[in-house]
Enzyme design. Sequence first.
Site, PDB file in Angstrom:
ATOM      1  N   SER A   7       0.842  -1.193   0.000  1.00  0.00           N
ATOM      2  CA  SER A   7       0.000   0.000   0.000  1.00  0.00           C
ATOM      3  C   SER A   7       0.880   1.247   0.000  1.00  0.00           C
ATOM      4  CB  SER A   7      -0.906  -0.003   1.235  1.00  0.00           C
ATOM      5  OG  SER A   7      -0.107  -0.023   2.401  1.00  0.00           O
ATOM      6  N   ASP A  64       8.835  -6.640   3.897  1.00  0.00           N
ATOM      7  CA  ASP A  64       8.679  -6.009   5.199  1.00  0.00           C
ATOM      8  C   ASP A  64      10.027  -5.414   5.582  1.00  0.00           C
ATOM      9  OD1 ASP A  64       6.704  -5.629   7.409  1.00  0.00           O
ATOM     10  OD2 ASP A  64       8.401  -6.407   8.545  1.00  0.00           O
ATOM     11  N   PHE A 138      10.364   8.576   2.905  1.00  0.00           N
ATOM     12  CA  PHE A 138       9.214   8.336   3.784  1.00  0.00           C
ATOM     13  C   PHE A 138       9.708   7.719   5.088  1.00  0.00           C
ATOM     14  CE2 PHE A 138       8.818   3.661   3.437  1.00  0.00           C
ATOM     15  CZ  PHE A 138       9.689   3.430   2.378  1.00  0.00           C
ATOM     16  N   ASP A 141      13.281   7.820   6.966  1.00  0.00           N
ATOM     17  CA  ASP A 141      14.334   8.388   6.107  1.00  0.00           C
ATOM     18  C   ASP A 141      14.942   9.689   6.655  1.00  0.00           C
ATOM     19  OD1 ASP A 141      14.369   6.337   4.281  1.00  0.00           O
ATOM     20  OD2 ASP A 141      13.110   7.333   2.797  1.00  0.00           O
TER      21      ASP A 141
HETATM   22  P1  IMP Z   1       6.674  -1.770   6.716  1.00  0.00           P
HETATM   23  O1  IMP Z   1       7.664  -2.611   5.994  1.00  0.00           O
HETATM   24  O2  IMP Z   1       5.798  -1.054   5.725  1.00  0.00           O
HETATM   25  O3  IMP Z   1       5.930  -2.523   7.783  1.00  0.00           O
HETATM   26  O4  IMP Z   1       7.512  -0.622   7.388  1.00  0.00           O
HETATM   27  C1  IMP Z   1       7.713  -0.484   8.773  1.00  0.00           C
HETATM   28  C2  IMP Z   1       7.966   0.978   9.079  1.00  0.00           C
HETATM   29  O5  IMP Z   1       9.248   1.350   8.582  1.00  0.00           O
HETATM   30  C3  IMP Z   1       6.958   1.931   8.440  1.00  0.00           C
HETATM   31  O6  IMP Z   1       6.669   2.952   9.363  1.00  0.00           O
HETATM   32  C4  IMP Z   1       7.692   2.494   7.237  1.00  0.00           C
HETATM   33  O7  IMP Z   1       7.298   3.828   6.968  1.00  0.00           O
HETATM   34  C5  IMP Z   1       9.145   2.424   7.678  1.00  0.00           C
HETATM   35  N1  IMP Z   1      10.015   2.152   6.542  1.00  0.00           N
HETATM   36  C6  IMP Z   1       9.972   1.078   5.709  1.00  0.00           C
HETATM   37  N2  IMP Z   1      10.906   1.189   4.763  1.00  0.00           N
HETATM   38  C7  IMP Z   1      11.566   2.355   5.001  1.00  0.00           C
HETATM   39  C8  IMP Z   1      12.623   3.026   4.327  1.00  0.00           C
HETATM   40  O8  IMP Z   1      13.158   2.602   3.303  1.00  0.00           O
HETATM   41  N3  IMP Z   1      13.003   4.199   4.870  1.00  0.00           N
HETATM   42  C9  IMP Z   1      12.428   4.723   5.997  1.00  0.00           C
HETATM   43  N4  IMP Z   1      11.440   4.154   6.640  1.00  0.00           N
HETATM   44  C10 IMP Z   1      10.994   2.967   6.140  1.00  0.00           C
END
Ligand code: IMP
Length: 183
Positions: A7, A64, A138, A141
């Site tokens: 998503s 993930d 996002f 980062d």
């Molecule tokens: P998920 O993989 O979408 O469950 O991500 C877990 C959390 O880590 C979420 O709050 C995402 O916004 C954050 N996140 C996932 N990938 C990145 C990235 O590449 N950079 C920064 N934050 C990330």
Amino acid sequence: MIKFVTSNRNKFQEVKYLMEAARIDVEWHEMKYEEIQADTTEEISRDSCAKIAGGLDSRFFLEDTGLYIDPLNGFPGPYSSYVQRTIGNKGILRLLHNNGRDAAFLTVISYWNGKEIVQFSGELRGKISYTERGNNGFGYDPIFIPDGYEKSLAEMTVPEKNAISHRSIAVLKFIDYLRKEDE
Ligand code: IMP
């Protein structure tokens, strides 16, 4: 064609850039799904993939990602999504005070090939910054500075982030695998 179930528009943008460069046709399957709470990013990724595998009639992958902060014993790790939604980047900066800043992102891709799940992982080591920096990217980062760099990931463009990121390391392993699978 292969579907990427997520998503998250930013994740899709990063992955599409790498796959298009490798001439792999990737389609965004925009879908929210429930994640289990587990101790590792591998388990969460595998469980989500297994749950969706019954409902999609083509091959697909998802991923993930977790942020593991060394002085917090790896927290938030598998809780990264919850922690980002609740205390956010400002909360992480408050938690760290003047502690050490070493951290790592870990991405685990789970690929459903129609028969089984195959996983690919990528890690990026770096430091948590003292303030939020940059408007790109996002999630975490703005507070993550990769080792060997001065900029946070949010101060980088997609190609710059993709040249080093956890996600791109995992995607490049995956692309390699897909090439062999298609031979
Ligand atoms: P998920 O993989 O979408 O469950 O991500 C877990 C959390 O880590 C979420 O709050 C995402 O916004 C954050 N996140 C996932 N990938 C990145 C990235 O590449 N950079 C920064 N934050 C990330």
